[in-house]
Design an enzyme around this catalytic site. Structure first.
Site, PDB file in Angstrom:
ATOM      1  N   ASP A 124       1.425  46.264  32.148  1.00  0.00           N
ATOM      2  CA  ASP A 124       0.199  45.485  31.968  1.00  0.00           C
ATOM      3  C   ASP A 124       0.164  45.024  30.507  1.00  0.00           C
ATOM      4  OD1 ASP A 124      -2.432  44.589  31.523  1.00  0.00           O
ATOM      5  OD2 ASP A 124      -3.254  45.998  32.969  1.00  0.00           O
ATOM      6  N   LYS A 128      -6.546  41.560  26.197  1.00  0.00           N
ATOM      7  CA  LYS A 128      -7.782  41.616  25.402  1.00  0.00           C
ATOM      8  C   LYS A 128      -7.588  42.488  24.160  1.00  0.00           C
ATOM      9  CE  LYS A 128     -10.987  40.843  29.246  1.00  0.00           C
ATOM     10  NZ  LYS A 128     -12.136  41.394  30.008  1.00  0.00           N
TER      11      LYS A 128
END
Length: 224
Positions: A124, A128
């Site tokens: 992943d 952010k």
């Protein structure tokens, strides 16, 4: 995946000789195989890790290609790597195992200089900013890998995330580490190793169907 199916896989994992599932306390306090992975595999062959192994396709694929190396796929989601563990048993591959744990504990599970190579496949990207600490190539994680990796050991990052590829390049350059190879589209640009091109994961195939380029980066730590 249904809850009943998950429970079935968890139960099967408990019976698999190639699956290790320590508790967090066991992992943090003198883990039984730390520094003794050669005893687990019953040989002194090079030890290679796949971090965040998912369904285990890469661990199994590498183990099949390289019988003279030992592989450990690591992931916290046991119901996911169940497939890889089961396939390895069906294929009679004694040189691959699966370890259910969090990646942040890796330096508690392997001894200093015990690991020869590390693969990070499709993690992943944690795009952010507030998720920076969870990126698997941030400086904190890199330091953990450096502790367990042999001085000349390589780390391989294969990802569909151009962001993570670029982020990692920037971190490595900033820290003075050696970038051995970098490719922004392995199936379009020539030069990537066969292991990068010939083993494809479930998620990689999904990305390729969407036309997303797959990136690859190989690096090793500077002696600093």
């Amino acid at each position: 995946m249904g809850s009943k199916n998950k429970l079935k896989r968890f139960k099967e994992n408990e019976s698999f000789p190639n699956v290790i599932q320590p508790t967090r306390d066991e992992a943090l306090n003198d883990f039984v195989w730390k520094g003794k992975w050669c005893d687990f595999f019953k040989n002194g062959n090079p030890l290679v890790l796949e971090l965040g192994c998912g369904k285990g396709e890469y661990s199994v694929g590498l183990a099949k290609r390289n019988p003279g190396k030992n592989y450990v796929g690591i992931d916290i989601k046991g119901a996911r790597f169940w497939r890889g563990a089961k396939s390895a048993l069906e294929m009679d591959l004694p040189n691959v195992a699966f370890l259910r744990t969090q990646i942040e504990l890796v330096d508690s599970l392997f001894a200093e200089n015990e690991v020869d190579e590390i693969w990070i496949t499709f993690p992943d990207p944690q795009i952010k900013y507030k998720r920076t600490k969870h990126r698997m190539t941030n400086p904190v994680f890199l330091n953990k890998y450096k502790q367990i990796l042999k001085p000349d050991g390589y780390i391989n990052l294969k990802t569909d995330s151009e962001f993570l590829h670029g982020y990692t390049l920037g971190i490595l350059q900033g820290l003075g580490h050696e970038i051995c190879y970098s490719n922004h589209d392995v199936y379009k640009n020539e030069g990537s190793p066969d292991e990068v091109l010939e083993i494809q994961t479930f998620y990689e195939n999904q990305y390729l169907e969407k036309g997303k380029p797959i990136t690859y980066l190989q690096f090793r730590f500077a002696d600093i």
